[in-house]
Write a protein that holds these residues in place. Sequence first.
Motif, mmCIF file in Angstrom:
data_model
loop_
_atom_site.group_PDB
_atom_site.id
_atom_site.type_symbol
_atom_site.label_atom_id
_atom_site.label_comp_id
_atom_site.label_asym_id
_atom_site.label_seq_id
_atom_site.Cartn_x
_atom_site.Cartn_y
_atom_site.Cartn_z
ATOM 1 N N MET A 112 9.953 -0.242 5.147
ATOM 2 C CA MET A 112 10.534 0.986 4.679
ATOM 3 C C MET A 112 9.433 1.718 4.120
ATOM 4 S SD MET A 112 14.079 1.862 2.760
ATOM 5 C CE MET A 112 14.811 0.790 3.800
ATOM 6 N N PRO A 113 9.327 3.320 4.191
ATOM 7 C CA PRO A 113 8.354 3.842 3.472
ATOM 8 C C PRO A 113 8.723 3.849 1.797
ATOM 9 C CG PRO A 113 8.924 4.998 5.371
ATOM 10 C CD PRO A 113 9.906 3.894 4.983
ATOM 11 N N SER A 114 7.571 3.783 0.948
ATOM 12 C CA SER A 114 7.792 3.658 -0.426
ATOM 13 C C SER A 114 8.219 5.157 -0.867
ATOM 14 C CB SER A 114 6.333 3.384 -1.063
ATOM 15 O OG SER A 114 5.486 4.647 -0.780
ATOM 16 N N ILE A 115 8.156 6.106 -0.374
ATOM 17 C CA ILE A 115 8.815 7.324 -0.836
ATOM 18 C C ILE A 115 10.158 7.517 -0.668
ATOM 19 C CG2 ILE A 115 8.398 8.635 1.284
ATOM 20 C CD1 ILE A 115 8.097 10.073 -2.480
ATOM 21 N N VAL A 116 10.761 6.842 0.500
ATOM 22 C CA VAL A 116 12.060 6.543 0.823
ATOM 23 C C VAL A 116 12.706 5.807 -0.059
ATOM 24 C CG1 VAL A 116 13.783 5.805 2.431
ATOM 25 C CG2 VAL A 116 11.676 7.074 3.321
ATOM 26 N N VAL A 141 13.277 -0.152 -8.496
ATOM 27 C CA VAL A 141 12.631 0.570 -7.226
ATOM 28 C C VAL A 141 11.411 -0.527 -6.735
ATOM 29 C CG1 VAL A 141 11.902 2.335 -5.983
ATOM 30 C CG2 VAL A 141 13.636 2.482 -7.732
ATOM 31 N N LEU A 142 10.424 -0.600 -7.651
ATOM 32 C CA LEU A 142 9.191 -1.359 -7.549
ATOM 33 C C LEU A 142 9.618 -2.962 -6.968
ATOM 34 C CD1 LEU A 142 6.693 -0.283 -10.127
ATOM 35 C CD2 LEU A 142 6.737 0.514 -7.566
ATOM 36 N N GLY A 143 10.468 -3.242 -7.941
ATOM 37 C CA GLY A 143 11.303 -4.733 -7.530
ATOM 38 C C GLY A 143 11.605 -4.941 -5.959
ATOM 39 N N ILE A 144 12.377 -3.889 -5.477
ATOM 40 C CA ILE A 144 12.868 -3.648 -4.226
ATOM 41 C C ILE A 144 11.689 -3.479 -3.396
ATOM 42 C CG2 ILE A 144 14.212 -2.453 -2.454
ATOM 43 C CD1 ILE A 144 16.246 -1.241 -4.953
ATOM 44 N N MET A 145 10.797 -2.880 -3.569
ATOM 45 C CA MET A 145 9.650 -2.834 -2.807
ATOM 46 C C MET A 145 8.732 -4.137 -2.431
ATOM 47 S SD MET A 145 6.081 -0.464 -3.047
ATOM 48 C CE MET A 145 5.492 -1.161 -4.165
ATOM 49 N N PHE A 202 0.064 -5.385 -6.334
ATOM 50 C CA PHE A 202 0.630 -4.302 -5.237
ATOM 51 C C PHE A 202 1.489 -3.383 -5.962
ATOM 52 C CE2 PHE A 202 3.791 -3.608 -1.367
ATOM 53 C CZ PHE A 202 3.162 -2.507 -1.039
ATOM 54 N N ALA A 203 2.428 -3.737 -6.822
ATOM 55 C CA ALA A 203 3.346 -2.869 -7.371
ATOM 56 C C ALA A 203 2.768 -1.865 -8.449
ATOM 57 C CB ALA A 203 4.665 -3.374 -8.329
ATOM 58 N N MET A 204 1.513 -2.475 -9.079
ATOM 59 C CA MET A 204 1.170 -1.584 -10.172
ATOM 60 C C MET A 204 0.145 -0.487 -9.565
ATOM 61 S SD MET A 204 -1.662 -2.910 -13.036
ATOM 62 C CE MET A 204 -0.455 -3.595 -14.081
ATOM 63 N N GLY A 205 -0.013 -0.836 -8.202
ATOM 64 C CA GLY A 205 -0.853 0.425 -7.590
ATOM 65 C C GLY A 205 -0.141 1.273 -6.982
ATOM 66 N N ALA A 206 1.184 1.154 -6.895
ATOM 67 C CA ALA A 206 2.162 2.200 -6.018
ATOM 68 C C ALA A 206 2.510 3.363 -6.906
ATOM 69 C CB ALA A 206 3.458 1.472 -5.732
#
Length: 277
Positions: A112-116, A141-145, A202-206
Motif C-alpha cells: 500500500m502506498p505510504s500516502i494512502v 500509522v508508521l507501525g502499520i507501515m 525504515f519508519a524513521m525515514g518515512a
Amino acid sequence: MDRRRKYKEIIIWSILSAAITFAVAFFIIGYIMLKGSRTISAEFLLDSPKGFPLGSSGGVYPAIIGSLAFTGVACAVASLLAVSTAVYLKFYCTSRRLYNVIRLVIESTAGMPSIVLGLFGYTLFVLKLGFGVSVLSGGLVLGIMIFPFIEVRVEKRLGEIEQDMLLSSYALGVSRYYTIKRLVLREALADIISSVALAGGFAMGATAPIILTGAVIYAKAPESIMSPAMALSYHLYVLVGEGAPLEYVYGTATVLVMLILAINGAAMLIGRMKRGE
C-alpha cells in the motif's frame, strides 16, 4: 567444462553485483556526510530551528526527539502485532483458508502506498478516535507501515527453529505456550531485534505517513505522545521546499542517516551478544 565455466561466471557476477551495490551505498552515504559534516556541531544538534525560511539557522534538536518518538511508538506497536501474528500463523493456525486470508492482508498492507496509509491514519486516528495530530497518531500509522516488514522476517525465522527441539519439548509434556515462550522466542530473539531495528530505520525515514497525522513544521520537543512533533524526514522535506541553504539541508540529512546507522549498528551488536558471538 561448461558447468565449471558457468559456475565461475555466476561467482564473478555475484562479486561484481555486491561490489557495485556496496560502492553505490558507500558513495551516497559518504557524499551526504561529507556535505553535512561542515554543519554538524553541538549547537546544531541541541538548538531549535530558527531563521527565515525556518531552518536556515539554528538546529534540529526538536526534530531528533520527534523522530525518535515516532519511531519508538511505531516499533512498539508493530513488533507486538507482528510477533503475535507470526506465532499464530506458524504454530496455531490450522485453517489453510484463514492463513491465506491473513497472508493476503499482510501482503496488501506491504504494497500500500505510504500516502494512502497517511490518509487512512488521518481519518481513523486523528478524526474518528480523536487522537489529533500527535506522536501517537503518526506512530500508529508508521507501525502499520512496518508491520509486514517485521512479520515476514519473524515468521521466516520461526520456521527455521529446529523441529527436534520442539518435538523433544512436546514429548516431555511441555505445553505449546511454554515451549514458544521459553524456547522458540528466546532462540529467535536476536533476529526479532534485528528485524525491529531495520523496520525502525525504515519508519524513521518515512515522510508521507506522518505529514497528515503527527508531524508539524515547527514544535518544541514533544512532552507526551499526544503532542505533535517535528521529524527529521519532514523537516528535510520542508527545508528543500522552502529553498533553505544547502548546508543545513545536508546537515539535517546527515543527522538522519547517522541515527539510522546507529540504530542498525546497535541491533547488530545486540544480536551478536544474544547469540554469544
